[in-house]
Design a protein around this motif. Structure first.
Motif, mmCIF file in Angstrom:
data_model
loop_
_atom_site.group_PDB
_atom_site.id
_atom_site.type_symbol
_atom_site.label_atom_id
_atom_site.label_comp_id
_atom_site.label_asym_id
_atom_site.label_seq_id
_atom_site.Cartn_x
_atom_site.Cartn_y
_atom_site.Cartn_z
ATOM 1 N N LYS A 1 0.807 -1.220 0.000
ATOM 2 C CA LYS A 1 0.000 0.000 0.000
ATOM 3 C C LYS A 1 0.840 1.271 0.000
ATOM 4 N N HIS A 2 2.110 1.149 0.433
ATOM 5 C CA HIS A 2 2.976 2.334 0.539
ATOM 6 C C HIS A 2 4.338 2.060 -0.109
ATOM 7 N N PRO A 3 4.357 1.788 -1.403
ATOM 8 C CA PRO A 3 5.631 1.475 -2.071
ATOM 9 C C PRO A 3 6.593 2.656 -2.104
ATOM 10 N N ASP A 4 6.078 3.845 -1.776
ATOM 11 C CA ASP A 4 6.931 5.025 -1.718
ATOM 12 C C ASP A 4 7.795 5.057 -0.472
ATOM 13 N N LEU A 5 7.523 4.144 0.483
ATOM 14 C CA LEU A 5 8.250 4.156 1.753
ATOM 15 C C LEU A 5 9.347 3.109 1.848
ATOM 16 N N PHE A 6 9.252 2.027 1.074
ATOM 17 C CA PHE A 6 10.176 0.897 1.218
ATOM 18 C C PHE A 6 10.742 0.470 -0.136
ATOM 19 N N CYS A 7 11.984 -0.017 -0.099
ATOM 20 C CA CYS A 7 12.588 -0.507 -1.342
ATOM 21 C C CYS A 7 12.557 -2.028 -1.433
ATOM 22 N N ALA A 8 12.139 -2.703 -0.359
ATOM 23 C CA ALA A 8 12.022 -4.166 -0.367
ATOM 24 C C ALA A 8 11.231 -4.587 0.860
ATOM 25 N N ALA A 9 10.657 -5.796 0.790
ATOM 26 C CA ALA A 9 9.843 -6.278 1.903
ATOM 27 C C ALA A 9 9.956 -7.789 2.014
ATOM 28 N N GLY A 10 9.621 -8.296 3.203
ATOM 29 C CA GLY A 10 9.700 -9.734 3.424
ATOM 30 C C GLY A 10 8.621 -10.214 4.372
ATOM 31 N N SER A 11 8.492 -11.532 4.457
ATOM 32 C CA SER A 11 7.527 -12.156 5.353
ATOM 33 C C SER A 11 8.044 -13.507 5.796
ATOM 34 N N MET A 12 8.046 -13.726 7.104
ATOM 35 C CA MET A 12 8.382 -15.030 7.683
ATOM 36 C C MET A 12 7.115 -15.632 8.278
ATOM 37 N N SER A 13 6.689 -16.788 7.783
ATOM 38 C CA SER A 13 5.478 -17.446 8.305
ATOM 39 C C SER A 13 4.305 -16.478 8.319
ATOM 40 N N GLY A 14 4.152 -15.715 7.258
ATOM 41 C CA GLY A 14 3.174 -14.644 7.238
ATOM 42 C C GLY A 14 1.724 -15.107 7.255
ATOM 43 N N ALA A 15 0.898 -14.373 7.998
ATOM 44 C CA ALA A 15 -0.549 -14.631 8.015
ATOM 45 C C ALA A 15 -1.168 -13.908 6.818
ATOM 46 N N VAL A 16 -0.812 -14.370 5.625
ATOM 47 C CA VAL A 16 -1.195 -13.669 4.390
ATOM 48 C C VAL A 16 -2.669 -13.851 4.061
#
Length: 289
Positions: free
Chosen positions: A157-172
Motif C-alpha cells: 500500500k505504501h511502495p513510496d516508503l520501502f525498497c524491499a519487503a519480506g515475510s516469515m510465516s506470514g498470516a497472508v
C-alpha cells in the motif's frame, strides 16, 4: 600446556561475548491517530557512534500475541538482532503493533490505526531522532506471522516508503486464524479491528495480502517470503507463491523444515537481512565500517 589452553579458551570466550556492541534504545512514539504513546525498540549498530554517516533502516515487525520487544527477548539467541545490526551496519526498528492489530487501520475503531501509526508516525519519528536515510532507497521491512502480513501489506500500500519487503510465516490470509481450535479467542482479540464483522470472511478478504497481487505486481518491490513446512500457515503461503508466479511477480520464496516457532524465525531472519543487504548495496546506501 593445559594452562595455556585454558587461558586461550578464556580469551576466545571473552571476545566472542563482546564482539557485538550494538546499542538498544527504547523510543517513545506518540500517536496522534490513536491518541496513545507506544514504545519501539531501536537497535543501533556499533558503527553508529563512530561515524556521522546516515544509515539504512530495517523495520522488523512482531507477531500476534506479541509486543515490540519480542525479537529481543524470544529468539533462542537473545543477541541475534544486535549481531545483524553490527554485521550489516543498519538500524533495526521494532515498533509496537499490539496483540492483534495486523498492522491495519481498523474501519470501526479509531483506537486501532496501526497502518497510519507505522507509515506516518513511527517512520517520521525514527527519521527525526536518528541519522537515517530518509527515503525508500534505504528503508526495508519484514516480520513474522502477523508481522509478515503487516510487512507485505504496508509495503504493497505504501511502495513510496520501502525498497524491499519480506515475510516469515506470514498470516497472508488472516481468515485461517478462524479455523483454529482457539477461534473464539481469536474473534475476541480481533474485535477491536473488525468489530461485529470479525466473523465475516469477506472482511478478511478485503485486507488479505493474498488479494493484493495486482498492487504487489505494479510496485515491483523485491520480496523475500518463507514459511516452515510444518507451520499451520504453510498453505496460504504456498497459495501466495503460486499467485505471484502465475502473475509473473519476481520474488524469493523458500519452504524449509520448521513450524510456527522462534527457532524457525531465528533461522529465517538472517536470510532476510542478507537479501536486503544486497538491495541496499545496489542502492549504494550501505554504510561502510
Amino acid at each position: 600446556m593445559m594452562k595455556c589452553f585454558k587461558i586461550l579458551l578464556f580469551i576466545v570466550v571473552l571476545f566472542s561475548g563482546t564482539a557485538y556492541a550494538a546499542k538498544v534504545d527504547t523510543l517513545q512514539i506518540a500517536s496522534t491517530a490513536m491518541t496513545k504513546t507506544y514504545k519501539a525498540a531501536i537497535v543501533l549498530p556499533d558503527s553508529y557512534s563512530k561515524t556521522k554517516m546516515t544509515f539504512p533502516v530495517l523495520y522488523l515487525l512482531h507477531g500476534a500475541y506479541g509486543h515490540f520487544d519480542d525479537w529481543l527477548k524470544k529468539t533462542p539467541d537473545s543477541e541475534l538482532v544486535k549481531k545483524l545490526a553490527d554485521q550489516y551496519n543498519l538500524i533495526i526498528v521494532m515498533p509496537e503493533g499490539e496483540t492483534f492489530s495486523f498492522y491495519l487501520d481498523s474501519p470501526v475503531n479509531t483506537g486501532s490505526q496501526f497502518e497510519t501509526f507505522i507509515t506516518k508516525e513511527v517512520i517520521q519519528k525514527v527519521d527525526k531522532t536518528y541519522r537515517t536515510i530518509v527515503n525508500k532507497s534505504g528503508r526495508v521491512i519484514t516480520g513474522l506471522s502477523m508481522g509478515g502480513h503487516g510487512a507485505l501489506y504496508l509495503s504493497a500500500k505504501h511502495p513510496d516508503l520501502f525498497c524491499a519487503a519480506g515475510s516469515m510465516s506470514g498470516a497472508v490470509d488472516m481468515s485461517v486464524m478462524l479455523n483454529r481450535d482457539s477461534s473464539a479467542q481469536v474473534l475476541k482479540l480481533i474485535e477491536p479491528v473488525f468489530g461485529d464483522k470479525s466473523n465475516d470472511i469477506k472482511m478478511y478478504e478485503q485486507h488479505a495480502v493474498l488479494n493484493m497481487i495486482d498492487k504487489i505486481k505494479a510496485n515491483k518491490l523485491p520480496l523475500i517470503i518463507d514459511c516452515g513446512i510444518d507451520d499451520f500457515l504453510i498453505e496460504p503461503n504456498k497459495e501466495l507463491h503460486r499467485r505471484l508466479v502465475y502473475n509473473k511477480v519476481d520474488h524469493d520464496y523458500t519452504e524449509r523444515p520448521g513450524a510456527h516457532t522462534w527457532e524457525y524465525w531465528e533461522n529465517a531472519l538472517p536470510y532476510h537481512v542478507l537479501f536486503f543487504s544486497k538491495i541496499l548495496l545496489k542502492n549504494q546506501v550501505v554504510t561502510k565500517k
